[in-house]
Design an enzyme around this catalytic site. Structure first.
Site, PDB file in Angstrom:
ATOM      1  N   ASN A 193       0.860  -1.181   0.000  1.00 55.42           N
ATOM      2  CA  ASN A 193       0.000   0.000   0.000  1.00 55.42           C
ATOM      3  C   ASN A 193       0.902   1.239   0.000  1.00 55.42           C
ATOM      4  O   ASN A 193       2.132   1.121  -0.005  1.00 55.42           O
ATOM      5  CB  ASN A 193      -0.987  -0.018   1.181  1.00 55.42           C
ATOM      6  N   ALA A 195       1.648   3.552   2.272  1.00 56.11           N
ATOM      7  CA  ALA A 195       2.533   3.714   3.435  1.00 56.11           C
ATOM      8  C   ALA A 195       3.705   2.737   3.364  1.00 56.11           C
ATOM      9  O   ALA A 195       4.854   3.083   3.675  1.00 56.11           O
ATOM     10  CB  ALA A 195       1.748   3.514   4.723  1.00 56.11           C
ATOM     11  N   GLU A 196       3.419   1.492   2.946  1.00 53.59           N
ATOM     12  CA  GLU A 196       4.482   0.475   2.863  1.00 53.59           C
ATOM     13  C   GLU A 196       5.497   0.829   1.783  1.00 53.59           C
ATOM     14  O   GLU A 196       6.707   0.686   1.985  1.00 53.59           O
ATOM     15  CB  GLU A 196       3.852  -0.896   2.585  1.00 53.59           C
ATOM     16  N   ASP A 261      -5.419  -8.319   2.370  1.00 52.53           N
ATOM     17  CA  ASP A 261      -5.504  -9.783   2.261  1.00 52.53           C
ATOM     18  C   ASP A 261      -6.464 -10.174   1.139  1.00 52.53           C
ATOM     19  O   ASP A 261      -6.195 -11.079   0.350  1.00 52.53           O
ATOM     20  CB  ASP A 261      -6.046 -10.396   3.573  1.00 52.53           C
TER      21      ASP A 261
END
Length: 307
Positions: A193, A195-196, A261
């Site tokens: 995502n 932020a990652e 997920d």
């Protein structure tokens, strides 16, 4: 997508499985001991979390789902195994007597999460090495592989796992964690995502800067694709031919826990049928849009997805 075609798609999920516990109740007063609400628990629920939730989402759309994971030989570990069987997932579990199964306990009052308590531990190295033999056996009966990394130590041999799956020409999907993506080198697609991704490539000030950083990372790690999930901005697939954007599905966002997920699970199930990745991304995006409208870690059904 034909149901019979999906039924033949076999997906192996390996990674950090956990148990999601929910305590639901009413919070009508403040504690006299501290400035916190007192929750009178009226209902409890247990759901599959982490890699087990990925496996659940694969099974819930009708594909064949197998989970390979290390759990503690404790009550939470046995509960996960029981829930897997109930959901139609094939459990290939290594039980480690020295390990406490990861549990995430959420206290919810009036549809609002008040607190989350995490109980975690890391599996022993020798248990994970034993696990590799079974992993290599399972690859020969698999059409796609998901490596679900929650940073709990269950994928410490991930480089070897990617190498083995590449040798069998399987699509390898990785849900990444942390700031070092070099361990995912050679995967087919990783699904960070915003932020990652920011943790790994730094911030970007424009779309052009994002494209440059994402494509550089993809080439550097020898990935076929990088799929960036962007919340209200939908998703962008970065590939050798350029970028492919999918707008977000307009709906009320109720709870984003577990949405990643669902996205990787549906993407894997579609790729396991031989579907082109752009079409698979569109369907995975639709699934993510459905699941954020549900409370907690949830799954999408075949009927919801293809209605």
């Amino acid at each position: 997508m034909d149901k019979a075609q999906l039924k033949k798609a076999r997906v192996l999920v390996a990674g950090d499985a956990m148990l999601d516990r929910y305590w639901f109740g009413d919070a009508e007063r403040i504690s006299p001991e501290a400035p916190v609400p007192v929750v009178r628990v009226t209902r409890t629920e247990e759901r599959l979390g982490g890699a087990a939730n990925v496996a659940r989402n694969i099974a819930s759309v009708g594909a064949s789902s197998t989970l390979l994971s290390v759990l503690g030989s404790d009550e939470a570990g046995r509960t996960i195994e029981k829930l897997l069987i109930e959901e139609g997932i094939t459990p290939r579990i290594e039980f480690d007597p020295a390990l406490n199964t990861t549990v995430k306990l959420r206290v919810v009052a009036r549809q609002q999460q008040l607190v989350r308590c995490d109980f975690e531990a890391f599996p022993a190295e020798e248990v994970l090495k034993r696990h590799l033999g079974l992993f290599n056996e399972l690859l020969s009966e698999t059409n796609a592989l998901v490596l679900s990394d929650y940073g709990k130590g269950g994928l410490s041999h991930i480089a070897d796992m990617i190498e083995s799956a590449r040798a069998k020409n399987l699509p390898i999907l990785v849900d990444p964690k942390g700031d070092d993506y070099s361990r995912y080198r050679g995967a087919t697609v990783i699904t960070p995502n915003r932020a990652e991704l920011r943790q790994v490539v730094g911030s970007w000030s424009s779309e052009a800067a994002l494209i440059e950083r994402a494509q550089n990372l993809r080439r550097e790690l020898n990935l076929s694709y990088l799929l960036l999930t962007r919340s209200e901005e939908g998703m962008t697939l970065f590939g050798p031919e350029g970028e492919f954007n999918v707008p977000a599905q307009a709906r009320e966002v109720f709870d984003v826990s577990g949405a990643g997920d669902t996205v990787i699970a549906i993407l894997a199930a579609m790729l396991a049928t031989g579907m082109p990745i752009e079409d698979a991304v569109r369907i995975a995006n639709r699934a993510g849009g459905i699941v954020v409208g549900k409370l907690g870690t949830a799954a999408v059904s075949y009927e919801e997805l293809f209605a």
